[in-house]
Enzyme design. Structure first.
Site, PDB file in Angstrom:
ATOM      1  N   ARG A 101      24.581  24.700 -15.178  1.00 39.12           N
ATOM      2  CA  ARG A 101      25.633  25.698 -15.364  1.00 39.12           C
ATOM      3  C   ARG A 101      25.878  26.393 -14.048  1.00 39.12           C
ATOM      4  O   ARG A 101      24.958  26.934 -13.439  1.00 39.12           O
ATOM      5  CB  ARG A 101      25.181  26.760 -16.367  1.00 39.12           C
ATOM      6  CG  ARG A 101      25.158  26.303 -17.765  1.00 39.12           C
ATOM      7  CD  ARG A 101      25.152  27.445 -18.747  1.00 39.12           C
ATOM      8  NE  ARG A 101      24.337  28.598 -18.409  1.00 39.12           N
ATOM      9  CZ  ARG A 101      24.196  29.645 -19.201  1.00 39.12           C
ATOM     10  NH1 ARG A 101      24.837  29.679 -20.347  1.00 39.12           N
ATOM     11  NH2 ARG A 101      23.433  30.659 -18.864  1.00 39.12           N
ATOM     12  N   THR A 124      30.623  30.791 -12.856  1.00 39.48           N
ATOM     13  CA  THR A 124      31.618  30.500 -13.908  1.00 39.48           C
ATOM     14  C   THR A 124      30.977  30.211 -15.259  1.00 39.48           C
ATOM     15  O   THR A 124      31.658  30.263 -16.282  1.00 39.48           O
ATOM     16  CB  THR A 124      32.452  29.257 -13.524  1.00 39.48           C
ATOM     17  OG1 THR A 124      31.551  28.124 -13.472  1.00 39.48           O
ATOM     18  CG2 THR A 124      33.120  29.426 -12.174  1.00 39.48           C
ATOM     19  N   ASP A 147      14.949  31.324 -19.186  1.00 38.35           N
ATOM     20  CA  ASP A 147      15.498  30.090 -18.618  1.00 38.35           C
ATOM     21  C   ASP A 147      14.546  28.935 -18.925  1.00 38.35           C
ATOM     22  O   ASP A 147      13.443  28.862 -18.371  1.00 38.35           O
ATOM     23  CB  ASP A 147      15.678  30.254 -17.101  1.00 38.35           C
ATOM     24  CG  ASP A 147      16.435  29.074 -16.508  1.00 38.35           C
ATOM     25  OD1 ASP A 147      15.972  27.919 -16.673  1.00 38.35           O
ATOM     26  OD2 ASP A 147      17.479  29.279 -15.889  1.00 38.35           O
ATOM     27  N   ASP A 178      13.366  26.663 -15.914  1.00 40.64           N
ATOM     28  CA  ASP A 178      12.422  27.357 -15.024  1.00 40.64           C
ATOM     29  C   ASP A 178      11.048  27.495 -15.683  1.00 40.64           C
ATOM     30  O   ASP A 178      10.015  27.366 -15.026  1.00 40.64           O
ATOM     31  CB  ASP A 178      12.957  28.745 -14.661  1.00 40.64           C
ATOM     32  CG  ASP A 178      14.018  28.678 -13.564  1.00 40.64           C
ATOM     33  OD1 ASP A 178      14.098  27.645 -12.878  1.00 40.64           O
ATOM     34  OD2 ASP A 178      14.771  29.662 -13.416  1.00 40.64           O
TER      35      ASP A 178
HETATM   36  C1  PRP Z   1      20.409  25.267 -19.404  1.00 39.54           C
HETATM   37  C2  PRP Z   1      20.024  24.535 -20.660  1.00 39.54           C
HETATM   38  C3  PRP Z   1      21.308  23.857 -21.061  1.00 39.54           C
HETATM   39  C4  PRP Z   1      22.355  24.855 -20.620  1.00 39.54           C
HETATM   40  C5  PRP Z   1      22.838  25.584 -21.820  1.00 39.54           C
HETATM   41  O1  PRP Z   1      20.426  24.414 -18.321  1.00 39.54           O
HETATM   42  O2  PRP Z   1      18.938  23.660 -20.509  1.00 39.54           O
HETATM   43  O3  PRP Z   1      21.494  22.601 -20.439  1.00 39.54           O
HETATM   44  O4  PRP Z   1      21.700  25.761 -19.717  1.00 39.54           O
HETATM   45  O5  PRP Z   1      23.862  26.443 -21.504  1.00 39.54           O
HETATM   46  P1  PRP Z   1      25.359  26.236 -22.009  1.00 39.54           P
HETATM   47  O6  PRP Z   1      25.290  25.959 -23.484  1.00 39.54           O
HETATM   48  O7  PRP Z   1      25.984  27.579 -21.720  1.00 39.54           O
HETATM   49  O8  PRP Z   1      25.998  25.137 -21.239  1.00 39.54           O
HETATM   50  P2  PRP Z   1      20.679  24.926 -16.821  1.00 39.54           P
HETATM   51  O9  PRP Z   1      22.146  24.892 -16.532  1.00 39.54           O
HETATM   52  O10 PRP Z   1      20.004  26.237 -16.634  1.00 39.54           O
HETATM   53  O11 PRP Z   1      20.042  23.794 -15.944  1.00 39.54           O
HETATM   54  P3  PRP Z   1      18.491  23.381 -15.785  1.00 39.54           P
HETATM   55  O12 PRP Z   1      18.035  22.789 -17.098  1.00 39.54           O
HETATM   56  O13 PRP Z   1      18.541  22.387 -14.690  1.00 39.54           O
HETATM   57  O14 PRP Z   1      17.709  24.628 -15.431  1.00 39.54           O
HETATM   58  N1  URA Z   2      19.989  28.321 -20.458  1.00 42.25           N
HETATM   59  C1  URA Z   2      18.724  28.755 -20.613  1.00 42.25           C
HETATM   60  O1  URA Z   2      17.789  28.126 -20.087  1.00 42.25           O
HETATM   61  N2  URA Z   2      18.508  29.857 -21.326  1.00 42.25           N
HETATM   62  C2  URA Z   2      19.500  30.537 -21.920  1.00 42.25           C
HETATM   63  O2  URA Z   2      19.230  31.563 -22.597  1.00 42.25           O
HETATM   64  C3  URA Z   2      20.815  30.077 -21.747  1.00 42.25           C
HETATM   65  C4  URA Z   2      21.033  28.953 -21.024  1.00 42.25           C
END
Ligand code: PRP
Ligand code: URA
Length: 213
Positions: free
Chosen positions: A108, A112, A204, A207
């Site tokens: 994400r 945005t 997160d 993380d």
């Molecule tokens: C997180 C999560 C989803 C997304 C959800 O990933 O694992 O993929 O956010 O959010 P959304 O429904 O608003 O799209 P992130 O973008 O943080 O990436 P990562 O798993 O690499 O940390």
């Molecule tokens: N992605 C995450 O990892 N946690 C949230 O709460 C939303 C998006």
């Protein structure tokens, strides 16, 4: 809730809810967090595969011949959304060891909140398989919708989405964009906050799985 979101299936088994409480705790270590994500994914997968078709098979037991049931129908692919979806893969493969694994890399954009695709690799015969997408978090729905778009473009007809936590905003967006997709989830949380994080949530997920914060 069932009336509002007919394709949302909440898995509320007590063992699952207990593990989810541990997962939400900010003091849970990365090691424990990873193990819990895998165990919870295993339990949700049990529900998400409840409708797998069966066929009859002849078996000879030490006592006699009999007709038993084995899994029939289409082959499966599981599709973790990188990064956090990777944490769910082992737990699901324990139940469905013959599934092939495709990967979709999405993050994400912090400004945005829109998904950015950086990787996509599906099994060659993906169009002949049913797909189960894995991602612990369904927040705005942007990432899951983008992943489903990619799978449908590749010819996949039957898609399920497995997550650990969902926000109502994300469930609504996903089911509006893809009303044919079933969502399997262990908790529908309250809402998103101003950073589009799930409340109460677990923080997160990526993380916490990989210890990057
Ligand atoms: C997180 C999560 C989803 C997304 C959800 O990933 O694992 O993929 O956010 O959010 P959304 O429904 O608003 O799209 P992130 O973008 O943080 O990436 P990562 O798993 O690499 O940390
Ligand atoms: N992605 C995450 O990892 N946690 C949230 O709460 C939303 C998006």
């Amino acid at each position: 809730m069932k009336e509002e979101f007919p394709n949302l299936f909440l898995c509320d088994h007590p063992l699952l809810q207990h593990k989810l409480s541990l997962l939400r705790d900010k003091d849970t270590s990365s090691k424990d967090f990873r193990e819990l994500v895998s165990e919870i994914a295993n339990l949700i997968a049990y529900e998400a595969t409840r409708d797998l078709p069966l066929r009859d098979q002849e078996v000879e037991t030490p006592i006699c011949k009999t007709t038993t049931k084995v899994i029939a129908g289409k082959k499966l692919a599981i599709i973790p959304i990188l990064r956090a979806g990777l944490g769910m893969v082992d737990g699901v493969l324990t139940l469905i060891p013959a599934a092939k694994v495709g990967h979709v890399g999405l993050f994400r954009d912090p400004e945005t909140k829109l998904p950015v695709t950086y990787y996509c690799k599906f099994p060659k015969d993906i169009s002949e398989r049913d797909a189960i997408i894995l991602d612990p978090m369904l927040a705005t729905g942007g990432s899951s919708i983008a992943c489903i778009d990619l799978l449908k473009k590749a010819g996949v007809k039957n898609i399920k989405f497995m997550c650990i936590l969902a926000a109502p905003e994300g469930v609504k967006a996903l089911l509006e964009a893809h009303p044919d997709v079933k969502i399997f989830c262990s908790s529908l949380d309250e809402r998103l906050n101003e950073h589009a994080y799930i409340v109460p949530g677990l923080g997160d997920a990526g993380d916490r799985i990989f210890g990057t914060k």
